[in-house]
Design a protein around this motif. Structure first.
Motif, mmCIF file in Angstrom:
data_model
loop_
_atom_site.group_PDB
_atom_site.id
_atom_site.type_symbol
_atom_site.label_atom_id
_atom_site.label_comp_id
_atom_site.label_asym_id
_atom_site.label_seq_id
_atom_site.Cartn_x
_atom_site.Cartn_y
_atom_site.Cartn_z
ATOM 1 N N HIS A 392 -101.305 15.993 43.733
ATOM 2 C CA HIS A 392 -101.283 15.999 45.198
ATOM 3 C C HIS A 392 -99.845 15.855 45.687
ATOM 4 O O HIS A 392 -99.072 15.099 45.119
ATOM 5 N N CYS A 441 -101.965 14.786 52.160
ATOM 6 C CA CYS A 441 -101.665 15.699 51.067
ATOM 7 C C CYS A 441 -101.314 17.055 51.680
ATOM 8 O O CYS A 441 -101.994 17.521 52.584
ATOM 9 N N HIS A 446 -106.976 20.154 50.723
ATOM 10 C CA HIS A 446 -107.272 18.747 50.458
ATOM 11 C C HIS A 446 -107.200 17.940 51.753
ATOM 12 O O HIS A 446 -108.044 17.091 52.013
ATOM 13 N N MET A 451 -108.152 14.295 52.867
ATOM 14 C CA MET A 451 -106.994 13.599 52.295
ATOM 15 C C MET A 451 -105.890 13.410 53.320
ATOM 16 O O MET A 451 -104.830 14.034 53.263
#
Ligand code: C2O
Ligand code: CU
Length: 458
Positions: A392, A441, A446, A451
């Protein structure tokens, strides 16, 4: 009244005499987000419908001086709301371009004036920050170069935005599967064709022994490029816009994660053709070519000196700063644990149904409370613990940070850090820019799938 030049001037003079009217500022230059059509696939294949600033990808290359005022009027001619984020610029919060956090999304047909003075010289970029898994993939990005007052001496200074595209191999149209659940829960949207500055394998003409400053910018949705050179030799001088204390000789390939930048100063050593390569398991693929013309007989014999430092805060006693752990969880192979969405604790299966596959510190998407709440000027440490099966690229808005190594030494300033599966990385930053800042991220699928978190500086 008919307006003549005289009457207009007369009115202005009268107004000035009363001192009642401040002279209106000229409107900022327009940055139009709009549809366009461009040759993305190799020549001979069909053109691709894109979205771009000014209808092209990348958008205009902005060059401005460190500390100078920079204004642009975003006009949204897209069929969706949008915003512009000025990635890596330590900007005033209201100009950061995050819908719902720093501004409202700019509706179709609407406009927004961005107005700021970049404090740091270096290589930055701008991109859409609304539905960006789609909008950046369609081409809404461009380079923002902030020039040093005393730039290094080079023969050419080139901003190179590297991207990969997922095109339908029959029509060369961008595939519309931005919410593809496999991409969201695995490595993200990887493409099937790479471009530099919006063209497949472009050619740049240079001279033998020229010294080039290449500003590499990874604008891809999710691909981590492993960058190699052939026929170019030199030094890495800056990362994420921030000068290295000492230029580091480039001795092999290096990784460039989504949103990261690397400035290199290289000499052309090839006689006929040099290459910028993407190194993959089965070999090196050409990203772009340099056609070499005859030039000076010998190469310069001096290494470049370090770029002038930016006005970064001093980090006193990093190891004593408060430490907050950010566990990164979710994705294929490992899966989520029960995690918070808004203020509700939800089961993984419910979250998957909503297209949410990732969490940061137990929180999916931006929650109601900040992950770190800092008083302005405080130093904070964050420990990123990657408990997932994927890498990531973690990005902080409004701030750069330094990695804190196990031996207590500090790494280079960065705004985006690639954290490998199973890895833990500690970073330290001075929370000196007030506002609400996103932390997410930069694999854009993501981020869209949860995220994302935020921190506050007051
Ligand atoms: Cu490059 Cu949140 O952004
Ligand atoms: Cu990610």
């Amino acid at each position: 009244m008919r307006l003549t030049r005289r009457s207009v001037l007369g009115t202005a003079a009268a107004a000035a005499a009363f001192g009642g009217l401040a002279r209106a500022e000229p409107a900022p230059q327009v940055l139009r987000a709009q549809a366009g059509r461009q040759q993305i696939a190799p020549n001979g294949f069909a053109e691709t419908d894109i979205w771009g600033y000014g209808g092209a990808v990348p958008g205009p290359e902005f060059r401005t001086m460190q500390g100078a005022r920079f204004r642009r009027r975003l006009i949204n001619d897209l069929p969706q709301p949008t915003t512009v984020h000025w990635h890596g610029v330590r900007i005033a919060n209201a100009m950061d371009g995050v819908p719902g956090l720093t501004q409202e999304a700019v509706q179709a047909g609407d406009r927004f004036d961005y107005d700021f003075a970049p404090p740091d010289a270096g290589t930055f970029w701008y991109h859409s920050h609304n539905k960006n898994v789609e909008q950046v993939a369609r081409g809404l990005y461009g380079p923002l170069i902030v020039e040093e007052n005393a730039p290094p001496e080079v023969d050419a200074d080139l901003a190179l935005m590297i991207d990969d595209w997922r095109l339908d191999t029959r029509t060369m149209a961008i595939t519309g599967d931005f919410d593809n659940r496999h991409d969201l829960s695995h490595a993200g949207r990887l493409g099937n064709i790479t471009t530099v500055n919006g063209h497949f394998d472009p050619v740049q003409s240079v001279r033998r022994h020229d010294r080039l400053r290449l500003r590499l910018i990874n604008a891809a949705n999710a691909r981590v490029f492993e960058i190699g050179f052939e026929g170019l030799e030199g030094w890495l001088v800056a990362l994420d816009g921030m000068p290295l204390q000492t230029p580091a000789p480039v001795t092999g390939a290096f990784r460039l994660a989504p949103a990261q930048r690397a400035d290199v100063i290289v000499d052309v050593t090839a006689k006929a053709e040099a290459h910028l390569l993407s190194i993959e398991r089965d070999g090196g693929y050409g990203l772009m070519r340099f056609a070499v013309q005859p030039g000076p007989r010998v190469r310069r014999d001096n290494a470049p000196s370090a770029l002038p430092p930016n006005p970064m805060p001093a980090i006193a006693e990093p190891a004593a700063a408060p430490l907050t752990e950010m566990r990164m969880t979710g994705g294929a192979m490992r899966g989520l644990e029960p995690s918070q969405l808004g203020t509700t604790l939800m089961q993984p299966r419910e979250l998957y149904e909503l297209g949410k596959f990732w969490a940061l510190a137990g929180q999916v998407d931006r929650g109601p409370a900040p992950f770190v709440d800092a008083a302005r000027g405080e130093t904070h440490r964050i420990s990123f613990v990657n408990d997932t099966a994927f890498g990531h690229a973690m990005h902080t808005h409004g701030h750069h940070f330094r990695t804190l190594r196990a031996d207590g030494s500090l790494g280079p300033w960065r705004d985006t850090l690639l954290i490998d599966p199973g890895e833990t990385r500690q970073v330290v930053m001075v929370a000196d820019n007030p506002g609400n800042w996103l932390l997410h991220c930069h694999m854009l699928g993501h981020a869209a799938a949860g995220m994302m978190n935020w921190f506050r500086v007051t």
